[in-house]
Structures are given as C-alpha cells and as structure tokens.
Scaffold this active site. Structure first.
Site, PDB file in Angstrom:
ATOM      1  N   LYS B  96      47.788 -15.716  37.006  1.00 34.55           N
ATOM      2  CA  LYS B  96      48.799 -14.726  37.390  1.00 34.55           C
ATOM      3  C   LYS B  96      48.608 -14.482  38.875  1.00 34.55           C
ATOM      4  O   LYS B  96      47.621 -13.866  39.289  1.00 34.55           O
ATOM      5  CB  LYS B  96      48.630 -13.429  36.588  1.00 34.55           C
ATOM      6  CG  LYS B  96      49.584 -12.326  37.065  1.00 34.55           C
ATOM      7  CD  LYS B  96      49.391 -11.018  36.326  1.00 34.55           C
ATOM      8  CE  LYS B  96      50.044  -9.901  37.128  1.00 34.55           C
ATOM      9  NZ  LYS B  96      49.973  -8.598  36.437  1.00 34.55           N
ATOM     10  N   ASN B 206      50.450  -3.035  30.899  1.00 36.37           N
ATOM     11  CA  ASN B 206      49.066  -2.568  30.908  1.00 36.37           C
ATOM     12  C   ASN B 206      49.022  -1.040  30.859  1.00 36.37           C
ATOM     13  O   ASN B 206      48.740  -0.439  29.837  1.00 36.37           O
ATOM     14  CB  ASN B 206      48.307  -3.103  32.118  1.00 36.37           C
ATOM     15  CG  ASN B 206      46.796  -2.903  32.029  1.00 36.37           C
ATOM     16  OD1 ASN B 206      46.033  -3.624  32.631  1.00 36.37           O
ATOM     17  ND2 ASN B 206      46.326  -1.934  31.262  1.00 36.37           N
TER      18      ASN B 206
END
Lengths: 65, 257
Positions: B96, B206
């Site tokens: 990522k 998240n």
C-alpha cells in the site's frame, strides 16, 4: 567504530551487520535492515561489512492502517 | 468475487490494524468482519526485535493476507526503501503505497506517488496506491503499472465520508474493469454502502472500526453495509425522478362515486 542505529549514535566493535545485530541483542526473523539508505537482505548481513559512521535502520512489523 | 493482483477474495472489506484498544479486540474485529486482507506497517525496532515479534505473531494468527503500507513517508526514496524492507519482512509483493504531501490533511503527494509507483512496479511490486480522486493522476498511476487504485473519499481518519461523489462516480466510469478501493475517510457503515453502491470494488477501513465504542460490533456492521452496497450495485438501482409514481397499480381500481 561509531554507528548511527535507528537515529541514535553508538559505539560498537562489530564489523559486520550481523555482528552488530547480535551485539545489540536483536532477535527474530521479522527484522528488515538497511545501511545508508539501501536494503541489506537477511542473507547478506553476515557478509555486509560496516564502515565508521554508517547509518543503519532496523525495522520490524507494527500495526498500521 | 474480488480479484486483486490475481488473488481471489471473498470479502470486500480490507481492515487496518492500528488504534484498537487491545490485540484481542483487533483479532475479534477481523473475525467479525470476515476480512481477508489486513494492513500493517514497519517501524524502528528498539527492543531487540521483541516488540515487532509479538505483533508479527498476532498477525500470523489472524490468517489474513497482509498488505504492508509505507505510512508516514514523505519522500519517494523513503517510500521505496520502506516498501523493499516490508517485502523483506512480510514476504509479499503487495504494497500500500503512501507518499504523504501534506502534514495536516495527510493528502497524498500525487507527483511523488506516481514516481514511486513506477519504480516499485518495475521491481516486481504489486502496488496499491493511496491516491486522491483526481482522474489524471489515476491515469498516470495505471500507466506506471498499478492494477488497483485506492482513492480517498475524505482525509485519513476524518470520518467525514464521501466528499465528492461526482469524482468517485467519474473514476468508476473511466476505469470500469480496474479494481477500485475506497481508502480513507469513511466514518460509518452508510458511507461504505454509498461508495459500494457507486460500484467500488472494496473499502479499506481502520479508524472507523478501531475507534468505535465496540470495534468488533462495528466491524460486523461494516461488513453487512459493504455487502448491501455491493448487492445493490449488482442488482441495479432506480434513478431518482422528479414526479411521484404510484407503486400500487391503478388499473381496475373501484370507482365509488
């Protein structure tokens, strides 16, 4: 010799990266190492000779988003 | 079925591993969500390797595929080196890619992002770039070798939800066959449903889960919301119209006067 390990300056008699990891009591197969901004693979640490004032990064897994 | 760089995944929810009240709650959130991909990071190890080791063990036990990030990197060289170190530790070509351009908004430095993506794709990485909803940047990232794009819908951790629906819609229309994952800015399950209804392939979360009063319950709520949005997209939704349309047929209605 003087090394800068994770931003901290320290003295060590270690001559190679693997000796330095041993001297600093690092353990485990989850570490990644870089010297002067270049990755040093796990298998190359034994042969990687260090020079005075080398900058060494030792990273390990951490939580992230 | 979602396919990312050749990997088939049953879950369209990718989950970050930071900011949970405890490792046990993180594990329960992953289980409740049924997530198959978790993001992780790398940091300087000061305790001889033992801190990272404990976290590494937890991640292994989750059984999910790992997507390492380059969070906190502001320079291309820094992001590239972090990616290489992550590959060394986690044994995956997935990365990522974050190249942060602004301290306050955590907005991606899209110029550095394209440059870093090109370097990493050339070295065999499978890059998941954290980007904005800018279409030209998206095209450059694809040219650089990215086969997945991860646009934000609002700043990281802001919980604001989709701020520019039109841009997200345009990106989806422009890349009909490319996996698109909304990464960052989602605060509640309805936000996730909204972007999934637009046809996005997955959502990366998240803070919205980790910061909830009950993270495991919120993970379950998001999983349902993401599935609902995806099913709605696949089913084909009505477009809004200006006039009322009776749902009950009027033909054959009795006339009493």
């Amino acid at each position: 010799m003087t090394y800068i390990v994770n931003g901290e300056t320290l003295e060590s008699s270690a001559n190679t990266l693997s000796e330095l990891l041993l001297a600093l009591e690092y353990e485990g197969d989850w570490l990644a190492t870089a010297v002067n901004g270049e990755l040093v693979h796990r298998g190359d640490r034994t042969n990687h000779r260090l020079n005075d004032r080398d900058r060494i990064e030792i990273l390990s897994p951490m939580k992230g988003g | 079925m979602l396919t990312l760089y050749g990997q088939e995944l049953g879950s369209r929810m990718l989950l970050g591993t930071a900011r949970y009240p405890s490792p046990a709650i993180l594990a329960e959130a992953v289980r409740q969500a049924g997530t198959e991909v978790v993001t992780v990071s790398l940091r300087r190890e000061t305790a001889g390797g033992r801190q990272g080791g404990a976290f590494f063990e937890l991640i292994r036990e989750l059984g999910a595929r790992v997507l390492p990030n380059t969070a906190g990197c502001h320079a291309v060289s820094e992001a590239v080196l972090t990616a290489k170190m992550a590959r060394e530790v986690f044994g995956t070509n997935w990365i990522k890619l974050e190249v942060i351009g602004h301290h306050d908004t955590l907005q991606p430095d899209v110029f550095g992002l394209v440059e870093a993506a090109r370097i990493l794709a050339g070295e065999g990485f499978e890059v998941f770039p954290y980007t904005t909803d800018d279409l030209v940047v998206a095209e450059r990232l694809v040219e650089a070798g990215c086969k997945v794009l991860m646009p934000w819908c609002a700043p990281i951790g802001s919980a604001m939800g989709p701020q520019n629906i039109a841009a997200l819609r345009t990106m989806r229309a422009h890349f009909p066959d490319l996996p698109l994952i909304v990464d960052a800015g989602i605060g509640r399950p309805s936000h996730a449903t909204t972007v999934m209804e637009l046809g996005y392939d997955a959502v990366l979360l998240n803070t919205a889960v980790a910061g909830a009063g009950n993270p495991a319950l919120m993970a379950a709520a998001f999983a349902k919301a993401i599935d609902a949005g995806r099913a709605a997209f696949e089913a084909g939704m009505l477009e809004p119209r200006d006039m009322a349309v009776p749902s009950t047929p009027v033909i054959g209605k009795a006339v009493f006067s």
